[in-house]
Enzyme design. Structure first.
Site, mmCIF file in Angstrom:
data_model
loop_
_atom_site.group_PDB
_atom_site.id
_atom_site.type_symbol
_atom_site.label_atom_id
_atom_site.label_comp_id
_atom_site.label_asym_id
_atom_site.label_seq_id
_atom_site.Cartn_x
_atom_site.Cartn_y
_atom_site.Cartn_z
ATOM 1 N N GLN A 136 0.819 -1.208 0.000
ATOM 2 C CA GLN A 136 0.000 0.000 0.000
ATOM 3 C C GLN A 136 0.856 1.263 0.000
ATOM 4 O O GLN A 136 2.061 1.227 0.268
ATOM 5 C CB GLN A 136 -0.919 0.015 1.224
ATOM 6 C CG GLN A 136 -0.195 -0.139 2.539
ATOM 7 C CD GLN A 136 -1.078 -0.680 3.635
ATOM 8 O OE1 GLN A 136 -2.301 -0.696 3.547
ATOM 9 N NE2 GLN A 136 -0.465 -1.146 4.711
ATOM 10 N N ASP A 187 -1.569 0.348 13.597
ATOM 11 C CA ASP A 187 -1.304 1.549 14.387
ATOM 12 C C ASP A 187 -1.270 1.256 15.881
ATOM 13 O O ASP A 187 -0.891 2.114 16.687
ATOM 14 C CB ASP A 187 -2.334 2.646 14.095
ATOM 15 C CG ASP A 187 -3.770 2.176 14.297
ATOM 16 O OD1 ASP A 187 -4.042 1.474 15.292
ATOM 17 O OD2 ASP A 187 -4.634 2.518 13.464
ATOM 18 N N GLU A 244 -0.656 -8.453 11.482
ATOM 19 C CA GLU A 244 -0.604 -7.272 10.609
ATOM 20 C C GLU A 244 0.245 -7.610 9.385
ATOM 21 O O GLU A 244 1.351 -8.143 9.512
ATOM 22 C CB GLU A 244 -0.010 -6.093 11.370
ATOM 23 C CG GLU A 244 0.419 -4.910 10.506
ATOM 24 C CD GLU A 244 -0.728 -4.267 9.733
ATOM 25 O OE1 GLU A 244 -0.563 -4.016 8.516
ATOM 26 O OE2 GLU A 244 -1.786 -4.013 10.347
ATOM 27 N N ASP A 286 -0.463 -12.201 6.504
ATOM 28 C CA ASP A 286 -1.778 -11.877 5.965
ATOM 29 C C ASP A 286 -2.851 -12.427 6.905
ATOM 30 O O ASP A 286 -2.845 -13.623 7.228
ATOM 31 C CB ASP A 286 -1.919 -12.493 4.571
ATOM 32 C CG ASP A 286 -3.277 -12.219 3.957
ATOM 33 O OD1 ASP A 286 -4.204 -13.014 4.213
ATOM 34 O OD2 ASP A 286 -3.435 -11.214 3.251
ATOM 35 N N GLY A 287 -3.764 -11.584 7.350
ATOM 36 C CA GLY A 287 -4.790 -12.005 8.299
ATOM 37 C C GLY A 287 -5.685 -13.102 7.753
ATOM 38 O O GLY A 287 -6.086 -14.026 8.478
ATOM 39 N N ASP A 291 -9.448 -4.904 12.527
ATOM 40 C CA ASP A 291 -9.176 -3.465 12.404
ATOM 41 C C ASP A 291 -8.441 -3.243 11.089
ATOM 42 O O ASP A 291 -7.258 -2.928 11.056
ATOM 43 C CB ASP A 291 -8.341 -2.993 13.603
ATOM 44 C CG ASP A 291 -8.047 -1.503 13.550
ATOM 45 O OD1 ASP A 291 -8.736 -0.790 12.808
ATOM 46 O OD2 ASP A 291 -7.106 -1.072 14.245
ATOM 47 N N ASP A 310 -9.820 0.222 4.528
ATOM 48 C CA ASP A 310 -10.984 0.103 3.664
ATOM 49 C C ASP A 310 -10.763 -0.970 2.603
ATOM 50 O O ASP A 310 -9.623 -1.361 2.338
ATOM 51 C CB ASP A 310 -11.292 1.458 3.011
ATOM 52 C CG ASP A 310 -11.904 2.428 4.007
ATOM 53 O OD1 ASP A 310 -12.256 1.990 5.109
ATOM 54 O OD2 ASP A 310 -12.024 3.624 3.687
#
Length: 310
Positions: A57, A112, A135, A166-167, A184, A187
């Site tokens: 990202q 975060d 995460e 990877d979740g 969490d 988007d």
């Protein structure tokens, strides 16, 4: 480790940053032609703190004039120093306070580390015994510890097991069972797309203990794309017999609200009211946003939205 943007605001170029020559100001604008067409949210920029593109990202961190430091993923604000506590507290304490014994907690995403900070309050209260966080992008954690230290101060807590993975993959492979699972995620763009599909809800249910509870941010609220929100609730209802939707006030989120979906296989529990609660003095000392009254009121929707969502 220190991070910085090696350049000046004047030379920085990014799709979300606009220079207004009239007053020589620089503004971040959150826009999306798909998620919320025809509107935008803007913050005046004081300084660019860091920018990078990872394997997963685009990450931007900037200091704003009114909201403090801001974390942006793929052009979408994830948190600001001014209002992050509203989201972090609601997504954490609603499922924790709705469970009779939330000993084992899994956090999917949450780089975060704001959810971890909130969960530590329950570790100290002797209710939560272990926290696993998965995460996918460790750069989010690194940047949060540097630029959002009040959120990420417990990332290395002894009760926290941190896994960079990877979740979705973690849930497919794990044999562990959890009392509470908090998704969490960012988007539904890039690595987070899979978190908004029916298969993900099935994986969540498979990783729950009996009477376990899951919660996730819906990426939508009633003022943006309520049709998409209804579809997401239907997906959850295909897996979980008990599904509810709540919302929190978030001025940094487009339209000022953020929705959460909470679900359980337990048909008898009322998720809209806390099963456990602290006295008012303890609530005041622990929380800035959450309390037992906010817990219930977060599920109360305007008539038109309640009727549409069913």
């Amino acid at each position: 480790m220190a991070f910085q943007f090696n350049g000046s605001l004047e030379t920085f170029q990014h799709d979300t940053v606009t220079h207004h020559t009239k007053d020589n100001s620089y503004w971040f604008y959150e826009k999306s032609k798909e998620s919320f067409p025809g509107q935008a949210f803007g913050l005046e920029i004081v300084d660019i703190l860091y920018h990078t593109k990872t394997e997963f990202q685009d990450i931007l961190v900037f200091k704003s004039k009114t909201f403090g430091n801001v974390l942006v993923l793929n052009g979408i604000i994830q948190c600001t120093e001014k209002d992050e506590f509203a989201y972090q507290e609601l997504i954490t304490h609603i499922p924790i306070m709705s469970h009779p014994s939330p000993r084992k907690v899994l956090v999917i995403g949450g780089g975060d580390c704001g959810v971890i900070r909130e969960l530590i309050k329950h570790v100290e209260d002797k209710s939560v015994e272990s926290i696993t966080m998965v995460e996918i992008d460790d750069m989010v954690i690194k940047l949060s510890t540097e630029f959002l230290p009040q959120m990420a101060k417990y990332h290395n807590h002894p009760k926290v097991k941190l896994t960079i993975d990877d979740g979705f993959k973690f849930l497919r492979e794990t044999r562990e069972k959890f009392d509470v699972i908090i998704t969490d995620s960012s988007d539904p763009e890039g690595p987070a797309q899979e978190f908004f599909q029916i298969n993900y809800f099935k994986l969540l249910s498979n990783a729950l203990n009996e009477n376990g509870i899951v919660i996730m941010q819906s990426s939508e609220n009633i003022w943006l794309d309520i049709k998409y929100l209804k579809e997401l609730l239907l997906k959850a209802s295909n897996v979980f017999p008990n599904v509810e939707y709540c919302q929190c006030y978030m001025p940094s989120y487009t339209s000022g609200q953020l929705g959460l979906i909470i679900a359980t296989m337990n048909k008898t529990v009322d998720l809209t009211r806390p099963l456990r609660r602290f006295d008012s003095c303890k609530e005041t000392s622990l929380f800035k946003y959450y309390n037992h009254e906010v817990h219930h009121s977060s599920f109360i929707l305007p008539t038109w939205a309640r009727q549409y969502l069913g």
